[in-house]
Scaffold this active site. Structure first.
Site, PDB file in Angstrom:
ATOM      1  N   GLU A 256     -53.546 -21.213 -34.636  1.00 19.56           N
ATOM      2  CA  GLU A 256     -53.110 -19.864 -34.989  1.00 19.56           C
ATOM      3  C   GLU A 256     -51.591 -19.736 -34.966  1.00 19.56           C
ATOM      4  O   GLU A 256     -50.996 -19.072 -35.818  1.00 19.56           O
ATOM      5  CB  GLU A 256     -53.742 -18.836 -34.042  1.00 19.56           C
ATOM      6  CG  GLU A 256     -55.223 -18.608 -34.281  1.00 19.56           C
ATOM      7  CD  GLU A 256     -55.532 -18.092 -35.673  1.00 19.56           C
ATOM      8  OE1 GLU A 256     -54.676 -17.393 -36.264  1.00 19.56           O
ATOM      9  OE2 GLU A 256     -56.613 -18.402 -36.188  1.00 19.56           O
TER      10      GLU A 256
ATOM     11  N   TYR B  50     -52.526  -9.820 -33.151  1.00 21.28           N
ATOM     12  CA  TYR B  50     -53.376 -10.592 -34.050  1.00 21.28           C
ATOM     13  C   TYR B  50     -53.812 -11.911 -33.408  1.00 21.28           C
ATOM     14  O   TYR B  50     -55.000 -12.255 -33.392  1.00 21.28           O
ATOM     15  CB  TYR B  50     -52.676 -10.882 -35.381  1.00 21.28           C
ATOM     16  CG  TYR B  50     -53.332 -12.047 -36.074  1.00 21.28           C
ATOM     17  CD1 TYR B  50     -54.568 -11.888 -36.689  1.00 21.28           C
ATOM     18  CD2 TYR B  50     -52.761 -13.323 -36.018  1.00 21.28           C
ATOM     19  CE1 TYR B  50     -55.218 -12.967 -37.260  1.00 21.28           C
ATOM     20  CE2 TYR B  50     -53.414 -14.405 -36.580  1.00 21.28           C
ATOM     21  CZ  TYR B  50     -54.638 -14.226 -37.193  1.00 21.28           C
ATOM     22  OH  TYR B  50     -55.303 -15.298 -37.735  1.00 21.28           O
TER      23      TYR B  50
ATOM     24  N   ASP C 176     -54.465  -9.669 -39.782  1.00 18.88           N
ATOM     25  CA  ASP C 176     -53.252 -10.309 -40.287  1.00 18.88           C
ATOM     26  C   ASP C 176     -52.957  -9.768 -41.682  1.00 18.88           C
ATOM     27  O   ASP C 176     -53.569  -8.786 -42.137  1.00 18.88           O
ATOM     28  CB  ASP C 176     -53.401 -11.836 -40.283  1.00 18.88           C
ATOM     29  CG  ASP C 176     -54.418 -12.331 -41.320  1.00 18.88           C
ATOM     30  OD1 ASP C 176     -55.139 -11.494 -41.923  1.00 18.88           O
ATOM     31  OD2 ASP C 176     -54.495 -13.556 -41.536  1.00 18.88           O
TER      32      ASP C 176
ATOM     33  N   CYS D 143     -59.069 -12.319 -52.594  1.00 16.94           N
ATOM     34  CA  CYS D 143     -58.273 -11.092 -52.729  1.00 16.94           C
ATOM     35  C   CYS D 143     -56.806 -11.414 -52.445  1.00 16.94           C
ATOM     36  O   CYS D 143     -56.196 -10.912 -51.504  1.00 16.94           O
ATOM     37  CB  CYS D 143     -58.801 -10.029 -51.774  1.00 16.94           C
ATOM     38  SG  CYS D 143     -58.188  -8.364 -52.091  1.00 16.94           S
TER      39      CYS D 143
ATOM     40  N   CYS E 245     -60.688 -10.545 -59.340  1.00 21.59           N
ATOM     41  CA  CYS E 245     -61.548  -9.356 -59.296  1.00 21.59           C
ATOM     42  C   CYS E 245     -62.827  -9.536 -60.118  1.00 21.59           C
ATOM     43  O   CYS E 245     -63.853  -8.911 -59.821  1.00 21.59           O
ATOM     44  CB  CYS E 245     -60.784  -8.132 -59.793  1.00 21.59           C
ATOM     45  SG  CYS E 245     -59.348  -7.718 -58.777  1.00 21.59           S
TER      46      CYS E 245
END
Length: 348
Positions: free
Chosen positions: A34, A115, A133, A187, A194
């Site tokens: 992370e 986060y 995030d 996305c 889309c």
């Protein structure tokens, strides 16, 4: 809400990337991944993660390492405070005898924010904490048509509440991984797919033709410009370096003697500088010209750098704070990417 998660989980099952930190619930390994992935793309961070875990397989090995070793493993990733914070936090964890296993304890670690704490808590311990995030902000901003800027307090709070409300009982790890992966692959910021999106009929941004408007941001990072002139001082087998110790960019890394100025300087202007005077008083040199020029872009700074080559007969002394090292030992020191690139070019 349940339908959104069902579609998301189905998409994730068929599209997720095979990444090593997804095959473990070891909190140390998850923590390292992370932190590496903060401000770093997965494609770049992957090899760094593998190498970091190979060198420091446990929190104890990281805590017991010298800072120079840690920074050397981090060389090229940038944002070096991440590595220093990891090292400091590892020492703290070892001292307490146990890796913290709750969000409230994890967030106390140096360099860990909301986060990262939520990600570790959910991935390692399945604690029901939504990890938010940039990818998550983008997904939920578009799906729910959020008009508040995501870099405002109201916007952050709105997204966090949505993310937490959607989180299914007992599936925190799966949920957080799925949303983040969806934002990274489907996305996306500039070219979201889309047409094949499983959430298309749920998406307010798509319905209102606002996909490329969302999420909204208000703050822009101010970029300052700095002018660096590095003195590449060397003889046939050695060169001069120093360690950056001030609270500035690249703290803890090594570099060549540096002259920083508010505007670009040519050799005539530099030749009378105090910094260069430290060397002319000690070492007879031959000015070999400007070896190279480079531009280095950071998130908030633009570095315009020149490397001036000064060749000497024999390096035997240098001012306090500097070190003469054998050229063959360069790989033992961690340098900013700007200097790594210069050294690579010198080999050609």
């Amino acid at each position: 809400m349940d339908d959104i998660c069902t579609r998301l989980f189905n998409w994730y099952e068929h599209n997720k990337r095979d990444l090593p930190w997804r095959h473990t619930n070891n909190p140390y390994h998850i923590w390292i991944s992370e932190v590496i992935l903060q401000q770093t793309r997965v494609a770049q961070g992957y090899d760094y993660y593998v190498n970091f875990i190979r060198n420091f397989p446990t929190v104890e090995t990281l805590a017991n390492a010298h800072e120079d070793e840690v920074l050397r493993c981090w060389q090229g990733l940038g944002y070096y405070s991440r590595a220093r914070n990891l090292h400091a936090a590892a020492k703290h964890i070892v001292a307490r005898g146990l890796f913290p296993n709750t969000y409230d304890e994890i967030i106390k670690l140096k360099g860990v924010g909301e986060y990262t704490a939520a990600a570790i808590a959910s991935f390692a311990f399945n604690e029901p904490k939504a990890a938010v995030d940039g990818n998550v902000c983008r997904v939920w901003s578009r799906i729910f048509g959020i008009n508040e800027p995501i870099d405002s307090n109201l916007g952050k709070r709105t997204i966090q509440e949505i993310a937490q409300t959607l989180l299914p009982t007992g599936k925190a790890a799966l949920y957080n991984q799925a949303v983040m992966e969806f934002g990274a692959l489907q996305c996306t910021p500039h070219a979201p797919n889309c047409l094949t999106c499983p959430l298309a009929e749920k998406c307010k941004a798509l319905a209102e033709n606002r996909v490329h408007e969302l999420p909204i941001k208000t703050h822009k990072t101010k970029v300052s410009e700095r002018f660096f002139t590095y003195l590449y001082i060397h003889d046939n087998s050695s060169l001069v370096i120093r360690k950056r110790t001030s609270n500035d960019i690249w703290k803890g890394l090594y570099e060549f003697p540096l002259i920083e100025s508010s505007t670009p300087k040519d050799w005539e202007q530099l030749s009378s500088s105090t910094e260069l005077g430290k060397w002319t008083a000690l070492i007879p040199y031959t000015y070999k010209g400007v070896a190279t020029r480079a531009i280095h872009i950071l998130s908030h700074q633009k570095i315009s750098a020149s490397f001036i080559e000064l060749e000497v007969g024999k390096l035997s002394t240098c001012p306090k704070g500097y070190t003469i090292i054998p050229t063959e030992q360069i790989a033992d020191y961690a340098f900013p990417k700007l200097i790594v690139n210069f050294l690579e070019n010198q080999k050609k």
